[in-house]
Every structure is written in structure tokens, then in C-alpha cells.
Design a protein around this motif. Structure first.
Motif: not given
Length: 467
Positions: A146-147, A149
Motif C-alpha cells: 500500500h505504500f 517507494h
């Protein structure tokens, strides 16, 4: 005789040879010697006058000698010995290490003497490497969540999540710097081999090993994040093997990598001058002692294999005897007995080799001399040096023998046993041992052993002691 490389002068010579070097390079304005502190006080080079000129003379040490920061003297054996590496390994002969660097080619098996040098060199290389910094590379990592990078992988995201109606997850990748690379895995593996060598059980732990172990343990901590590869797959890496050059800022890795590969492959060191390969500290060998040890140990091994009922002893240790007797009664040339100095100090008769029977009777003594006699003579064969003959004859008389044996490296003329002549009741023999070629060494040593057996009264087919 000399060649200049920038400000450095390299001088070539043979052992015991005198060479002329500009005195400004090794004498200061007060006429004091300017010498490398590691050779100052050692009998490695001597200053003398010859034909009105001040010269330096090499002694029995061969190798690369850093005279000072301006002059290097490279000393080669004056006799044709092509087996320095083998001789050092078989005898366990001490090798004097200096801090200057030169090239040695690796070959053979890493015996203890070579591993000692490898350990010292690797510790020094690691200090330099850790001071300059460990090499890292960027490793691609992947994840999903979900996050995100780093960089989103749109293709993977569409296939895995968007097509399935999951709008809040994505596949992504990023790069992380890591020390877990083939070069560092190679060096760490070599460190572990050296650590195992230094910590293995020994009857007599060597001085300095504990300090080396502690130093190596601290260096291993810096490699804590480097993984282990028990299959040594890093040995196929082109950077490790030197097929791909290192980045210029990491050029200092090369010495540590080359040495690590040699350690992991179990290679030894070739001491023959002029080899190329891994860079190690300069090694100096005292050829006088080396030749003596090699002859004695070779005879002892042959005696054991053939079950000779004798011991081959070192006359400088267990084979020595008192040189003088104190007669009873004492001589009285002037009418009264004279006190013998030998009653206080009987002296020592110390032949290089003593062959003693199991009945404790002496069968043979030999003086082993790494000297060159007759090298520049027009005659093919010349007499041995007189002082050597006098010493051997004295020892023969003291050991109750009617013959004395000298052993020299062959230079020219007849090989093998030569009869020199008789000094009163003592026959003098000289054996010329040919070590000039690698491939003939075993045969030459076997011939010498058979000759010694004959002189000592041992039949060639001596039965085992147990028989």
C-alpha cells in the motif's frame, strides 16, 4: 649492473658478490650508512674496500633487499639452485620478511611457512582496505504493498492489482547499497581460512598468533553484513579474478583480492626470483643454512624410507661431542703437570651431519658448505677450500673415523663423489650435489644417499631394523 627507474636504483648481483653503488645513495654527509632500519645491524650487506673503491658486498642472503628509499639490491643465488621453494618448504627454513614489496608467483601448496606470510600480508591489506572504505554496489529490490517507494512497476501493478479491482496496492522496485558482493565474499572467505589456520590446535603456539587472531577478529566484524558462499561461486566473478578492472576509486582492493584467491586455492609461494603474481613482503633466504638443512633432512628422510639402522643427526645439536679430552695423567713437558683448559671448557665438535648407528658408534660425519670453489678457475675440478678440509679432518679424528666428507653444491666439472686425497690417516671426499634443475632433484638426492650409505658401511639393500 644498475638500472634507474625514476629516482629508484635497482642493483643486480649474486650472493657474496661485491657491487659498486654511488656512495651518495647510501652514505650521508657525515659518512654514515643510510640503511633501512630492518637490515641495519643484520649481516645482509657489508661495506668494504676493493681495488681502492668503496663497495657493498652481499652475504649469503638472497632476495630483494631495500637498502634505503633510493636503492634496492636484488641478490640471486651464486650457485644454480632452481629449487628454492621446495627447499624452504621441506626444511621449514625461516624466511626473513621485509616490508618492501615485490612480486612472487604462487604455485604449489600453502604450507605453514607460506600461510604465516599470507596471514601477515592479508592483515595489512585489510587495514588499508577498511581505512579507505569497503566496496558496495546497488542491488535491485522488489516488493508490493500500500505504500510504494522507488519506482512503480506499472505492468506488474496493472496485472496483479488494477485488473482485479484492487486500487490501493502497487508493485514497485528500488535499489539499495550493499556490501554483500562477490569481492567482499571472497575476502571474507579468505579471512575465515586464515582465522582457522591461526586458531588450529598446535603443540607449541607460535609467538604473536594471539595478537593476529584479535586483529583479524576485529576486521571480521566489519564484514558482518557480508554473506557466506561455501561453494566459492565468487571465484567465477570477473572482478574477483581480475578479468574486469575495479573502479579507479577502489583499486586498493586488487592486492587483497589477489591474495584471497591464492589463499582459497591453497597455493604456496614460488621463491624463485623474477616471478610475477601476488604482491607480498620481500623475503630473504639465508642460502648457507638452507642448503645445510636441506641436505641433512633429505638424508634423514631417505634413511627412514630405507630402514637404515642409523640416526642422521644435526651435529650442532644432538650429534655434537666434546672437542677436547683431558688425559690422565696430564702431560708434563716442563717437569710438572700442566692444567688443561679443557677441564673448564672442553669445546664442541659440531659437524653439520652426524650418522650414528643404533649401537651408538659413529659411522660418518659430513660438513655441508654452500661455497663456490673453482667457479672462475680454468680447471674443471679444483681442491676444496683448505679451511673446510681442516675442519672436516679435525672432526673426523674426533669422531674416530678414517675419512671425512664434504658436501657442496655442484658448479662445474665432475658431479657426485670426488676423492680429494689423504691427510695423514684421514681420506677426504667431496660430494658435488647437482640442484641446478627441478626435474633432476629427486635422482640427485637418491644418488647422494646411496653414496653416504656406502661410505658409512651400509649395504644398499639394508634390511629393516625389525628384521
Amino acid at each position: 649492473m644498475t638500472e634507474a627507474a625514476a629516482d629508484l636504483v635497482i642493483v643486480e648481483c649474486a650472493e657474496h658478490e661485491s657491487v659498486e653503488i654511488d656512495t651518495a645513495l647510501w652514505l650521508n654527509s657525515d659518512h654514515h650508512l643510510v640503511l633501512n632500519s630492518e637490515i641495519d645491524g643484520r649481516d645482509i650487506l657489508r661495506a668494504n674496500f676493493r681495488k681502492g673503491a668503496l663497495r657493498l658486498q652481499a652475504t649469503s642472503y638472497v632476495g630483494v633487499i631495500p637498502l634505503n628509499d633510493r636503492v634496492i639490491v636484488r641478490v640471486k643465488p651464486r650457485v644454480p639452485i632452481a629449487n628454492l621453494t621446495r627447499m624452504v618448504i621441506e626444511t621449514g627454513h625461516d624466511v626473513l620478511a621485509l616490508s618492501t614489496f615485490r612480486e612472487y608467483s604462487s604455485r604449489g601448496t600453502a604450507d605453514d611457512w607460506a600461510m604465516d606470510i599470507f596471514a601477515d600480508a592479508l592483515l595489512d591489506y585489510l587495514d588499508e582496505l577498511l581505512d579507505a572504505g569497503m566496496m558496495r554496489s546497488y542491488e535491485r529490490c522488489e516488493d508490493e504493498g500500500h505504500f510504494p517507494h522507488g519506482r512503480i512497476d506499472f505492468t506488474q501493478t496493472m496485472q496483479r492489482f488494477a485488473a482485479r479491482g484492487v486500487p490501493n496496492k502497487a508493485a514497485y522496485s528500488w535499489f539499495e547499497r550493499t556490501v554483500d558482493i562477490p569481492a567482499n565474499r571472497c575476502i571474507k572467505a579468505a579471512m575465515e581460512v586464515v582465522h582457522a589456520y591461526l586458531t588450529k590446535s598446535k603443540a607449541k603456539p607460535r609467538r604473536g598468533d594471539r595478537a593476529k587472531i584479535a586483529r583479524l577478529a576485529g576486521q571480521l566484524l566489519a564484514f558482518e553484513e557480508v554473506g557466506e558462499d561455501t561453494g566459492y561461486r565468487f571465484l567465477d566473478d570477473p572482478v574477483v579474478l581480475g578479468l574486469t578492472p575495479l573502479p579507479d576509486p577502489r583499486a586498493y582492493y586488487r592486492s587483497a583480492l589477489d591474495l584471497s584467491v591464492v589463499i582459497l586455492r591453497g597455493a604456496g609461494i614460488s621463491l624463485d626470483l623474477g616471478g610475477t603474481g601476488v604482491r607480498l613482503s620481500s623475503l630473504l633466504i639465508d642460502t648457507n643454512k638452507l642448503f645445510e638443512n636441506f641436505v641433512r633432512i633429505s638424508l634423514a628422510k631417505h634413511a627412514a624410507r630405507q630402514n637404515w639402522p642409523v640416526e642422521v643427526l644435526d651435529g650442532n645439536a644432538e650429534g655434537r661431542v666434546d672437542l677436547y679430552d683431558v688425559p690422565d695423567p696430564l702431560p708434563s713437558p716442563l717437569g710438572t703437570p700442566l692444567k688443561a683448559l679443557a677441564s673448564l671448557d672442553p669445546g664442541k665438535a659440531q659437524p653439520d651431519i652426524v650418522v650414528r648407528g643404533l649401537d651408538r658408534n659413529f659411522r660418518l660425519i659430513a660438513e655441508v658448505k654452500n661455497t663456490v670453489h673453482g667457479k672462475n678457475s680454468k680447471a674443471e675440478d679444483v681442491l676444496p677450500d683448505r679451511d673446510e678440509v681442516e675442519q672436516a679432518v679435525t672432526y673426523a679424528l674426533r669422531y674416530g673415523l678414517n675419512f671425512a666428507l664434504l658436501i657442496h653444491p655442484w658448479i662445474k666439472g665432475k658431479k657426485g663423489l670426488v676423492y680429494v686425497g689423504r691427510v695423514r690417516s684421514v681420506d677426504v671426499y667431496d660430494y658435488r650435489l647437482d640442484l641446478s634443475k627441478d626435474e633432476g632433484t629427486d635422482e640427485a638426492l637418491a644418488d647422494m644417499a646411496l653414496t653416504v650409505a656406502g661410505l658409512a658401511g651400509l649395504p644398499a639393500g639394508q634390511p629393516p631394523i625389525s628384521a
